[in-house]
Design a protein around this motif. Structure first.
Motif, short mmCIF file in Angstrom:
data_model
loop_
_atom_site.label_atom_id
_atom_site.label_comp_id
_atom_site.label_asym_id
_atom_site.label_seq_id
_atom_site.Cartn_x
_atom_site.Cartn_y
_atom_site.Cartn_z
N TRP A 27 17.64 50.38 37.00
CA TRP A 27 17.59 49.17 36.18
C TRP A 27 18.88 49.04 35.39
N HIS A 28 19.33 47.79 35.24
CA HIS A 28 20.57 47.51 34.53
C HIS A 28 20.33 46.35 33.57
N CYS A 29 20.76 46.50 32.33
CA CYS A 29 20.64 45.42 31.35
C CYS A 29 21.95 44.62 31.37
N PRO A 30 21.88 43.31 31.67
CA PRO A 30 23.10 42.50 31.74
C PRO A 30 23.76 42.31 30.37
N ARG A 31 23.02 42.52 29.27
CA ARG A 31 23.60 42.33 27.94
C ARG A 31 24.25 43.62 27.41
N CYS A 32 23.46 44.70 27.23
CA CYS A 32 24.01 45.92 26.63
C CYS A 32 24.56 46.89 27.69
N ARG A 33 24.33 46.58 28.97
CA ARG A 33 24.82 47.35 30.10
C ARG A 33 24.19 48.75 30.21
N ASP A 34 23.08 48.95 29.52
CA ASP A 34 22.33 50.21 29.68
C ASP A 34 21.80 50.30 31.10
N GLU A 35 21.76 51.50 31.60
CA GLU A 35 21.23 51.73 32.95
C GLU A 35 20.25 52.89 32.90
N PHE A 36 19.13 52.75 33.59
CA PHE A 36 18.19 53.87 33.66
C PHE A 36 17.29 53.74 34.87
N LEU A 37 16.63 54.85 35.20
CA LEU A 37 15.69 54.88 36.31
C LEU A 37 14.28 54.98 35.75
#
Ligand SMILES: [Zn+2]
Length: 101
Positions: A27-37
């Motif tokens: 998963w990727h957040c388009p705003r804060c650019r956090d990524e996680f599974l």
């Protein structure tokens, strides 16, 4: 699924690592650019990693104008592969899939 910081919808992305052998989703957040599974994605990566560790190495050799691949004995026995038998070869994204007929 939403970002726990930004509360906006996450985007599911796909990437490849480990010498292009391991494709995984995250998963990727388009705003804060956090990524996680998430747990499902994590289990999928773990399963692919276990399959990679069990993989056997095979060496290509020249056979006339073609390239031949030697199938290790144990694998040939497990899939009842014998001279004269046929298989289907299918091009996949990062691999060649072999299905014994
Ligand atoms: Zn975010």
């Amino acid at each position: 699924m939403k970002c726990h910081k930004c509360n906006i919808e996450l985007l599911e992305r796909t990437d490849v690592s480990g010498k292009d052998l391991l494709e995984y989703k995250y998963w990727h957040c388009p705003r804060c650019r956090d990524e996680f599974l998430d747990m499902g994605q994590l289990h999928e990566v773990a399963e692919k990693e276990r399959a990679l560790r069990r993989a056997e190495k095979a060496k290509f050799s020249k056979w006339g104008n073609s390239v031949a691949l030697r199938i290790p004995k144990a694998l040939a026995k497990a899939f009842k592969i014998a001279p004269g038998k046929t298989a289907l070869l299918m091009k996949e994204k990062n691999a060649i899939k072999l299905v014994v007929e």
